[in-house]
Design an enzyme around this catalytic site. Structure first.
Site, PDB file in Angstrom:
ATOM      1  N   CYS A 190     -14.859   0.554 -28.167  1.00 21.34           N
ATOM      2  CA  CYS A 190     -16.226   1.030 -28.420  1.00 21.34           C
ATOM      3  C   CYS A 190     -16.951   1.304 -27.122  1.00 21.34           C
ATOM      4  O   CYS A 190     -17.892   0.595 -26.762  1.00 21.34           O
ATOM      5  CB  CYS A 190     -16.989  -0.002 -29.230  1.00 21.34           C
ATOM      6  SG  CYS A 190     -16.533   0.060 -30.935  1.00 21.34           S
TER       7      CYS A 190
ATOM      8  N   GLY B 232       3.812  -3.472  -3.909  1.00 21.96           N
ATOM      9  CA  GLY B 232       3.633  -3.841  -5.312  1.00 21.96           C
ATOM     10  C   GLY B 232       3.834  -2.597  -6.164  1.00 21.96           C
ATOM     11  O   GLY B 232       4.866  -2.413  -6.819  1.00 21.96           O
ATOM     12  N   ARG B 233       2.838  -1.721  -6.081  1.00 18.86           N
ATOM     13  CA  ARG B 233       2.848  -0.478  -6.850  1.00 18.86           C
ATOM     14  C   ARG B 233       4.165   0.311  -6.683  1.00 18.86           C
ATOM     15  O   ARG B 233       4.730   0.783  -7.661  1.00 18.86           O
ATOM     16  CB  ARG B 233       1.696   0.395  -6.347  1.00 18.86           C
ATOM     17  CG  ARG B 233       1.390   1.619  -7.170  1.00 18.86           C
ATOM     18  CD  ARG B 233       0.382   2.505  -6.430  1.00 18.86           C
ATOM     19  NE  ARG B 233      -0.738   1.739  -5.916  1.00 18.86           N
ATOM     20  CZ  ARG B 233      -1.878   1.545  -6.569  1.00 18.86           C
ATOM     21  NH1 ARG B 233      -2.064   2.094  -7.740  1.00 18.86           N
ATOM     22  NH2 ARG B 233      -2.843   0.816  -6.034  1.00 18.86           N
TER      23      ARG B 233
ATOM     24  N   TYR C  46      -0.251  -2.288 -12.325  1.00 18.33           N
ATOM     25  CA  TYR C  46      -1.696  -2.389 -12.570  1.00 18.33           C
ATOM     26  C   TYR C  46      -2.115  -1.868 -13.944  1.00 18.33           C
ATOM     27  O   TYR C  46      -3.212  -1.346 -14.103  1.00 18.33           O
ATOM     28  CB  TYR C  46      -2.470  -1.666 -11.451  1.00 18.33           C
ATOM     29  CG  TYR C  46      -2.126  -2.195 -10.076  1.00 18.33           C
ATOM     30  CD1 TYR C  46      -2.454  -3.501  -9.723  1.00 18.33           C
ATOM     31  CD2 TYR C  46      -1.450  -1.416  -9.145  1.00 18.33           C
ATOM     32  CE1 TYR C  46      -2.121  -4.005  -8.475  1.00 18.33           C
ATOM     33  CE2 TYR C  46      -1.113  -1.918  -7.890  1.00 18.33           C
ATOM     34  CZ  TYR C  46      -1.450  -3.207  -7.567  1.00 18.33           C
ATOM     35  OH  TYR C  46      -1.113  -3.707  -6.337  1.00 18.33           O
TER      36      TYR C  46
ATOM     37  N   GLY D 197       0.766  -1.238   0.000  1.00 13.71           N
ATOM     38  CA  GLY D 197       0.000   0.000   0.000  1.00 13.71           C
ATOM     39  C   GLY D 197       0.793   1.281   0.000  1.00 13.71           C
ATOM     40  O   GLY D 197       0.211   2.354   0.150  1.00 13.71           O
TER      41      GLY D 197
ATOM     42  N   GLU E 279       4.551  -5.955   1.825  1.00 15.81           N
ATOM     43  CA  GLU E 279       4.243  -6.447   0.484  1.00 15.81           C
ATOM     44  C   GLU E 279       4.057  -5.319  -0.520  1.00 15.81           C
ATOM     45  O   GLU E 279       2.962  -5.131  -1.044  1.00 15.81           O
ATOM     46  CB  GLU E 279       2.955  -7.278   0.540  1.00 15.81           C
ATOM     47  CG  GLU E 279       2.987  -8.367   1.578  1.00 15.81           C
ATOM     48  CD  GLU E 279       1.648  -9.049   1.773  1.00 15.81           C
ATOM     49  OE1 GLU E 279       1.646 -10.271   1.980  1.00 15.81           O
ATOM     50  OE2 GLU E 279       0.602  -8.362   1.728  1.00 15.81           O
TER      51      GLU E 279
ATOM     52  N   TYR F 168     -11.286   3.546 -11.716  1.00 18.67           N
ATOM     53  CA  TYR F 168     -11.167   4.358 -10.498  1.00 18.67           C
ATOM     54  C   TYR F 168     -11.005   5.852 -10.764  1.00 18.67           C
ATOM     55  O   TYR F 168     -10.684   6.594  -9.849  1.00 18.67           O
ATOM     56  CB  TYR F 168      -9.936   3.959  -9.670  1.00 18.67           C
ATOM     57  CG  TYR F 168      -9.576   2.512  -9.579  1.00 18.67           C
ATOM     58  CD1 TYR F 168     -10.368   1.614  -8.871  1.00 18.67           C
ATOM     59  CD2 TYR F 168      -8.392   2.042 -10.149  1.00 18.67           C
ATOM     60  CE1 TYR F 168      -9.984   0.284  -8.752  1.00 18.67           C
ATOM     61  CE2 TYR F 168      -8.009   0.711 -10.026  1.00 18.67           C
ATOM     62  CZ  TYR F 168      -8.814  -0.156  -9.329  1.00 18.67           C
ATOM     63  OH  TYR F 168      -8.430  -1.462  -9.198  1.00 18.67           O
TER      64      TYR F 168
HETATM   65  C1  LIG Z   1      -2.727  -5.341  -3.462  1.00 19.70           C
HETATM   66  C2  LIG Z   1      -2.039  -5.945  -2.331  1.00 19.70           C
HETATM   67  C3  LIG Z   1      -0.697  -5.601  -2.063  1.00 19.70           C
HETATM   68  C4  LIG Z   1       0.060  -4.582  -2.861  1.00 19.70           C
HETATM   69  O1  LIG Z   1      -0.452  -3.313  -2.711  1.00 19.70           O
HETATM   70  P1  LIG Z   1       0.319  -2.077  -3.391  1.00 19.70           P
HETATM   71  O2  LIG Z   1      -0.614  -0.930  -3.142  1.00 19.70           O
HETATM   72  O3  LIG Z   1       0.485  -2.381  -4.822  1.00 19.70           O
HETATM   73  O4  LIG Z   1       1.621  -1.942  -2.674  1.00 19.70           O
HETATM   74  C5  LIG Z   1      -0.064  -6.245  -1.027  1.00 19.70           C
HETATM   75  N1  LIG Z   1      -0.697  -7.170  -0.274  1.00 19.70           N
HETATM   76  C6  LIG Z   1      -1.986  -7.517  -0.499  1.00 19.70           C
HETATM   77  C7  LIG Z   1      -2.616  -8.558   0.350  1.00 19.70           C
HETATM   78  C8  LIG Z   1      -2.688  -6.913  -1.524  1.00 19.70           C
HETATM   79  O5  LIG Z   1      -3.966  -7.255  -1.737  1.00 19.70           O
END
Ligand SMILES: *Cc1c(COP(=O)(O)O)cnc(C)c1O
Length: 431
Positions: free
Chosen positions: A361, A292-293, A390, A248, A290, A334
């Site tokens: 379309c 990701g983004r 994403y 997050g 964790e 979003y």
């Molecule tokens: C989506 C998600 C992440 C990654 O979130 P980011 O905002 O991309 O860092 C990590 N853990 C869980 C369980 C998620 O669902």
């Protein structure tokens, strides 16, 4: 520029990782996903370094594969000492196919299918993040069948609203992920998990949302999780050795977003953890996160060619590009903000306002509205920034557009990491 890996060269063209975007478009065509490996490695390094400095030994960052799941990402993660999260057997398959060790993989999901759990356990997945009691029972049964003790974390919802979009807010009570602490269900969840003979409960997991820029939501999560862990120790004599605080971390989509201070945030998390553990005399758990983004988003951009330019009213002037919601559905989903640049007119004044539309379309197929740009002509190249996360992972073949290729830049040199889809690919499974 929005990100430190972007620059403008003496031709006035946008560059990423030192590579001229005009040249990249010439060589690889558009639409084109572009990723900067150096930048990805720098982000990984921020996490591993701050983890070493501020978090207990055994702590580890895990990359959330859903942000961008392609084979080429996994060797980088492995070299950067990351683990990885997956949310499906497809993501797990991709990681394993790229040579990523199964024991460094954490398997998530609110409805992992029995055959997916069976596949994961048979491959020796490091840890399964169990979502609920019914799933625990299936994991227990499958572990017994494979003759292993499966390590699990228990996914809890701490009931925090980190003030992000509802659609990406997963830490509050009424969500489909995990088991809530405030309803009392979490205690039953733990009690049941500790009874499972073939399960080794390593600790707890929570994920509170996305695009979080400040440490406070994470320290609030720590307060709630530690309080819960202390109560569980009292009532069941169980001490957790891992606490996973989810992902997050925020990234900059526009100049309005702050720059995320990863070191500062991890430092605050570490300090707060030590304070709480001292207070409750709880052994320091290893902390997992964790991201990701924040690993891949800023490292990427998408190049499009402007097609028709259509002024439909005094207020709306469309630039229709050669991609759209099929390769980037985030505005449609979003209303996500993005920064867009006219690649070869970086030095001209952005005194026009355009709406960037795609070629599906759907009237909703927009990449962004009210974008300030210099006067743009058909044939100009546009770069949509911060599309590393994403975008490809959420792309589709809607309208049977073949998915664009992806290139990875390292020290300014490009290699193709995802081939452009062909018409043949599109009908591969049609009988
Ligand atoms: C989506 C998600 C992440 C990654 O979130 P980011 O905002 O991309 O860092 C990590 N853990 C869980 C369980 C998620 O669902």
């Amino acid at each position: 520029m929005l990100h430190s890996n972007l620059s403008v060269n003496n031709k006035g063209n946008l560059c990423i990782c030192g590579a001229d975007c005009v040249e990249l478009a010439k060589e690889f065509g558009t639409p084109l996903y572009v990723l900067d490996e150096n930048y990805i490695r720098d982000r990984c390094h921020e996490y591993t370094e701050s983890f070493k400095r501020y978090l207990p030994t055994g702590s580890m960052p895990l990359y959330a594969s859903k942000a961008l799941c392609i084979k080429a990402i996994y060797p980088i993660l492995l070299e950067e000492d990351f683990g990885a999260d997956v949310v499906s057997s497809g993501e797990l398959y991709t990681a394993l196919a790229a040579g990523f060790p199964a024991e460094r993989v954490f398997f998530h999901g609110d409805n992992k299918l029995p055959e997916e759990l069976d596949y994961a356990i048979s491959k020796g997945v490091g840890c399964i993040v169990a979502d609920n009691i019914d799933e625990l029972k299936i994991i227990d049964m499958l572990a017994s069948r494979h003759n292993v003790r499966q390590r699990v974390l228990l996914r809890l919802t701490p009931g925090i609203d980190p003030h992000t979009f509802d659609a990406v807010n997963t830490g509050t009570l009424n969500c489909q992920f995990g088991v809530a602490i405030e309803s009392g269900q979490a205690e039953v969840f733990v009690a049941e998990a500790l009874k499972c003979k073939n399960i080794d409960v390593l600790g707890f997991h929570c994920h509170i949302g996305s695009q979080i820029f400040s440490p406070e939501p994470f320290t609030m999560a720590l307060d709630i999780m530690l309080d819960f862990m202390v109560r569980i120790r009292e009532s069941m004599g169980y001490t957790a050795s891992i606490l996973n605080l989810g992902g997050g971390y925020g990234i900059r989509y526009t100049e309005a977003d702050p720059i995320m201070d990863i070191y500062g945030c991890i430092e605050k998390t570490g300090e707060h953890l030590k304070m709480l553990c001292d207070r409750f005399d709880y052994p320091l758990p290893a902390i997992f996160k964790e991201p990701g983004r924040s690993i891949v988003a800023d490292a990427g951009l998408t190049l499009y060619t402007a097609g028709y330019i259509k002024k439909v009213s005094d207020n709306t002037n469309f630039i229709i590009v050669d991609g759209g919601m099929a390769d980037n559905p985030r505005y449609v989903l979003y209303a996500s903000p993005y920064t867009i640049i006219n690649v070869s007119r970086c030095e001209e004044k952005a005194d026009q306002v355009y709406t960037i539309a795609g070629r599906s379309c759907e009237t909703g197929d927009l990449i962004q509205e009210n974008v300030p740009l210099p006067e743009t002509r058909s044939g100009d190249l546009l770069a949509v920034l911060s599309t590393g996360a994403y975008n490809y992972s959420m792309s589709s073949n809607y309208n049977r557009f073949p998915k664009p290729p992806m290139i990875m830049l390292k020290d300014g040199r490009a290699r193709v990491v995802v081939k452009k889809e062909t018409f043949e690919d599109l009908i591969r499974n049609d009988l």
